[in-house]
Scaffold this motif. Structure first.
Motif, mmCIF file in Angstrom:
data_model
loop_
_atom_site.group_PDB
_atom_site.id
_atom_site.type_symbol
_atom_site.label_atom_id
_atom_site.label_comp_id
_atom_site.label_asym_id
_atom_site.label_seq_id
_atom_site.Cartn_x
_atom_site.Cartn_y
_atom_site.Cartn_z
ATOM 1 N N GLY A 1 0.816 -5.705 3.573
ATOM 2 C CA GLY A 1 -0.365 -6.520 3.804
ATOM 3 C C GLY A 1 -1.667 -5.908 3.340
ATOM 4 N N ILE A 2 -1.581 -4.888 2.474
ATOM 5 C CA ILE A 2 -2.773 -4.176 2.017
ATOM 6 C C ILE A 2 -2.996 -4.463 0.541
ATOM 7 C CG2 ILE A 2 -3.819 -1.908 1.678
ATOM 8 C CD1 ILE A 2 -1.939 -0.993 4.046
ATOM 9 N N ARG A 3 -4.208 -4.879 0.208
ATOM 10 C CA ARG A 3 -4.570 -5.164 -1.175
ATOM 11 C C ARG A 3 -5.510 -4.081 -1.704
ATOM 12 N NH1 ARG A 3 -7.684 -8.972 -1.990
ATOM 13 N NH2 ARG A 3 -8.466 -9.352 0.134
ATOM 14 N N ALA A 4 -5.390 -3.776 -2.993
ATOM 15 C CA ALA A 4 -6.276 -2.801 -3.637
ATOM 16 C C ALA A 4 -6.694 -3.333 -4.997
ATOM 17 C CB ALA A 4 -5.583 -1.451 -3.783
ATOM 18 N N ASN A 5 -7.981 -3.369 -5.237
ATOM 19 C CA ASN A 5 -8.530 -3.846 -6.503
ATOM 20 C C ASN A 5 -9.667 -2.935 -6.953
ATOM 21 O OD1 ASN A 5 -7.149 -6.582 -6.963
ATOM 22 N ND2 ASN A 5 -7.881 -6.777 -4.848
ATOM 23 N N ALA A 6 -9.958 -2.991 -8.238
ATOM 24 C CA ALA A 6 -11.057 -2.204 -8.798
ATOM 25 C C ALA A 6 -12.090 -3.120 -9.421
ATOM 26 C CB ALA A 6 -10.530 -1.231 -9.852
ATOM 27 N N VAL A 7 -13.344 -2.749 -9.290
ATOM 28 C CA VAL A 7 -14.439 -3.441 -9.965
ATOM 29 C C VAL A 7 -14.996 -2.503 -11.031
ATOM 30 C CG1 VAL A 7 -16.751 -4.419 -9.711
ATOM 31 C CG2 VAL A 7 -15.008 -4.855 -7.975
ATOM 32 N N LEU B 1 -5.596 4.130 4.642
ATOM 33 C CA LEU B 1 -4.203 3.716 4.838
ATOM 34 C C LEU B 1 -3.666 4.182 6.191
ATOM 35 C CD1 LEU B 1 -2.905 4.406 1.237
ATOM 36 C CD2 LEU B 1 -2.977 2.165 2.352
ATOM 37 N N ARG B 2 -4.212 5.253 6.695
ATOM 38 C CA ARG B 2 -3.792 5.749 8.012
ATOM 39 C C ARG B 2 -4.001 4.693 9.085
ATOM 40 N NH1 ARG B 2 -6.629 8.968 11.841
ATOM 41 N NH2 ARG B 2 -8.342 9.395 10.374
ATOM 42 N N LEU B 3 -5.057 3.882 8.944
ATOM 43 C CA LEU B 3 -5.304 2.808 9.903
ATOM 44 C C LEU B 3 -4.749 1.467 9.422
ATOM 45 C CD1 LEU B 3 -8.943 3.450 11.192
ATOM 46 C CD2 LEU B 3 -6.793 4.506 11.882
ATOM 47 N N MET B 4 -4.827 1.220 8.133
ATOM 48 C CA MET B 4 -4.409 -0.084 7.613
ATOM 49 C C MET B 4 -2.905 -0.308 7.694
ATOM 50 S SD MET B 4 -6.873 -0.504 4.264
ATOM 51 C CE MET B 4 -8.652 -0.726 4.434
ATOM 52 N N ARG B 5 -2.134 0.726 7.479
ATOM 53 C CA ARG B 5 -0.679 0.540 7.480
ATOM 54 C C ARG B 5 -0.149 0.112 8.846
ATOM 55 N NH1 ARG B 5 2.726 5.124 5.257
ATOM 56 N NH2 ARG B 5 4.248 3.429 5.060
ATOM 57 N N PRO B 6 -0.551 0.756 9.947
ATOM 58 C CA PRO B 6 -0.058 0.283 11.251
ATOM 59 C C PRO B 6 -0.507 -1.130 11.580
ATOM 60 C CG PRO B 6 -0.902 2.527 11.427
ATOM 61 C CD PRO B 6 -1.300 2.016 10.081
ATOM 62 N N GLN B 7 -1.709 -1.528 11.145
ATOM 63 C CA GLN B 7 -2.181 -2.882 11.445
ATOM 64 C C GLN B 7 -1.655 -3.901 10.430
ATOM 65 O OE1 GLN B 7 -6.338 -1.783 11.205
ATOM 66 N NE2 GLN B 7 -6.654 -2.850 9.274
ATOM 67 N N ARG B 8 -1.033 -3.397 9.340
ATOM 68 C CA ARG B 8 -0.416 -4.219 8.292
ATOM 69 C C ARG B 8 -1.407 -5.209 7.676
ATOM 70 N NH1 ARG B 8 4.656 -3.111 7.674
ATOM 71 N NH2 ARG B 8 5.065 -4.967 6.387
ATOM 72 N N SER B 9 -2.586 -4.687 7.404
ATOM 73 C CA SER B 9 -3.589 -5.483 6.714
ATOM 74 C C SER B 9 -4.705 -4.560 6.245
ATOM 75 C CB SER B 9 -4.170 -6.574 7.627
ATOM 76 O OG SER B 9 -4.899 -5.996 8.695
ATOM 77 N N GLY B 10 -5.401 -5.004 5.206
ATOM 78 C CA GLY B 10 -6.537 -4.234 4.728
ATOM 79 C C GLY B 10 -6.842 -4.562 3.284
ATOM 80 N N ALA B 11 -8.091 -4.319 2.894
ATOM 81 C CA ALA B 11 -8.527 -4.542 1.517
ATOM 82 C C ALA B 11 -9.313 -3.328 1.052
ATOM 83 C CB ALA B 11 -9.387 -5.803 1.429
ATOM 84 N N ILE B 12 -8.866 -2.765 -0.055
ATOM 85 C CA ILE B 12 -9.528 -1.611 -0.662
ATOM 86 C C ILE B 12 -10.134 -2.054 -1.989
ATOM 87 C CG2 ILE B 12 -9.182 0.667 -1.693
ATOM 88 C CD1 ILE B 12 -6.778 0.996 0.251
ATOM 89 N N LYS C 1 -4.094 0.549 -9.051
ATOM 90 C CA LYS C 1 -2.858 -0.212 -9.300
ATOM 91 C C LYS C 1 -1.688 0.386 -8.530
ATOM 92 C CE LYS C 1 -4.192 -1.827 -13.891
ATOM 93 N NZ LYS C 1 -4.374 -3.232 -13.461
ATOM 94 N N ASN C 2 -1.635 1.711 -8.456
ATOM 95 C CA ASN C 2 -0.564 2.360 -7.703
ATOM 96 C C ASN C 2 -0.619 1.960 -6.236
ATOM 97 O OD1 ASN C 2 0.232 4.870 -5.862
ATOM 98 N ND2 ASN C 2 1.507 4.889 -7.692
ATOM 99 N N ALA C 3 -1.815 1.968 -5.661
ATOM 100 C CA ALA C 3 -1.963 1.562 -4.263
ATOM 101 C C ALA C 3 -1.581 0.096 -4.083
ATOM 102 C CB ALA C 3 -3.398 1.796 -3.799
ATOM 103 N N ALA C 4 -1.955 -0.735 -5.055
ATOM 104 C CA ALA C 4 -1.669 -2.163 -4.950
ATOM 105 C C ALA C 4 -0.167 -2.428 -4.873
ATOM 106 C CB ALA C 4 -2.279 -2.911 -6.139
ATOM 107 N N VAL C 5 0.601 -1.790 -5.755
ATOM 108 C CA VAL C 5 2.042 -2.057 -5.768
ATOM 109 C C VAL C 5 2.765 -1.307 -4.655
ATOM 110 C CG1 VAL C 5 2.026 -2.543 -8.237
ATOM 111 C CG2 VAL C 5 2.550 -0.234 -7.461
#
Length: 239
Positions: free
Chosen positions: A168-174, A117-128, A158-162
């Motif tokens: 612009g950051i998505r978080a999902n679990a497999v 998140l340290r990098l994803m938040r400034p770029q406003r995108s990312g997938a976890i 789910k906490n990260a997702a919401v």
């Protein structure tokens, strides 16, 4: 295959099994992949950067992500795959074993998401993508610490997702079912038989089945998918 050309990815626990398959699949799809593990990863090939990395160590997380930032200036994909198992029932579970399993499976995921998140938040995108387990959603006798840690991964995801969707950051679990890896092959025949007998498809999966799910979740095809627990389990959780 999803086109991930230009994406920068970090995969933990990549020396074997699911992590190895995920790192390979992301690289084959065009991503620049850094793969980490405490074990040797020399067979991943020259097209994947490898690094020794203990996911329970906050300082090592900082160093890994700093290196990625220095080389690429961004991080687009984080796959928290590193994990350990344990089979103790609550009445026999030592505090040392609890901390070992929770440290890798839960705290490692926390540290990874925090650094990503340290990098994803400034770029406003990312997938976890966090690799959990069917044991995070269904009970199996014993494996008390493993259950607790993998269930925590689901709620953390789910906490990260919401929390970061508007950035612009998505978080999902497999949630893998029985997958043929060195970890499952090393289990007792009785335990493996119990899992397979309870799997509607009647067979186990392969690491590539998980890798395919991860590639979808980090791709643009999943741009509207976040906060999802995706079972890849041959129907185990549908019973």
């Amino acid at each position: 295959m999803d086109d991930l050309t230009g994406r920068v990815a970090l995969v933990t626990g990549a020396a074997q099994g699911i992590g190895h398959a995920v790192a390979t699949a992301l690289a084959d799809a065009g991503a620049a992949v850094t793969a980490t593990d405490v074990r040797d990863q020399s067979d991943l090939g020259d097209h994947i950067r490898t690094r020794s990395h203990d996911v329970t160590d906050a300082a090592q997380w900082t160093a890994v992500v700093d290196e990625i930032e220095a080389e690429h200036g961004r991080l687009d994909i984080l796959v928290n795959n590193a994990g350990v198992s344990g089979y103790d029932h609550l009445h026999e579970l030592s505090l040392k074993e609890w901390h070992r399993i929770v440290g890798v499976n839960q705290t490692g995921v926390l540290l990874g998401m925090r650094q990503a998140l340290r990098l994803m938040r400034p770029q406003r995108s990312g997938a976890i993508v966090n690799i959990a387990s069917i044991c995070g959603a269904a009970s199996v006798a014993g494996v008390a610490a493993y259950h607790a840690s993998k269930h925590a991964v689901l709620t953390m995801t789910k906490n990260a997702a919401v929390s970061y969707a508007r950035e612009g950051i998505r978080a999902n679990a497999v949630l893998p079912g029985w997958i043929r890896t060195p970890l499952t092959v090393g289990q007792t025949d009785e335990l493996n038989a119990a899992f397979l007998d309870a799997t509607p498809m009647g067979t186990g999966g392969e690491p590539t089945d998980i890798a395919d799910a991860v590639c979808f979740l980090v791709s643009d095809r999943a741009r509207f998918v976040t906060g999802v627990d995706l079972p890849v389990d041959g129907g185990y959780l549908a019973r």
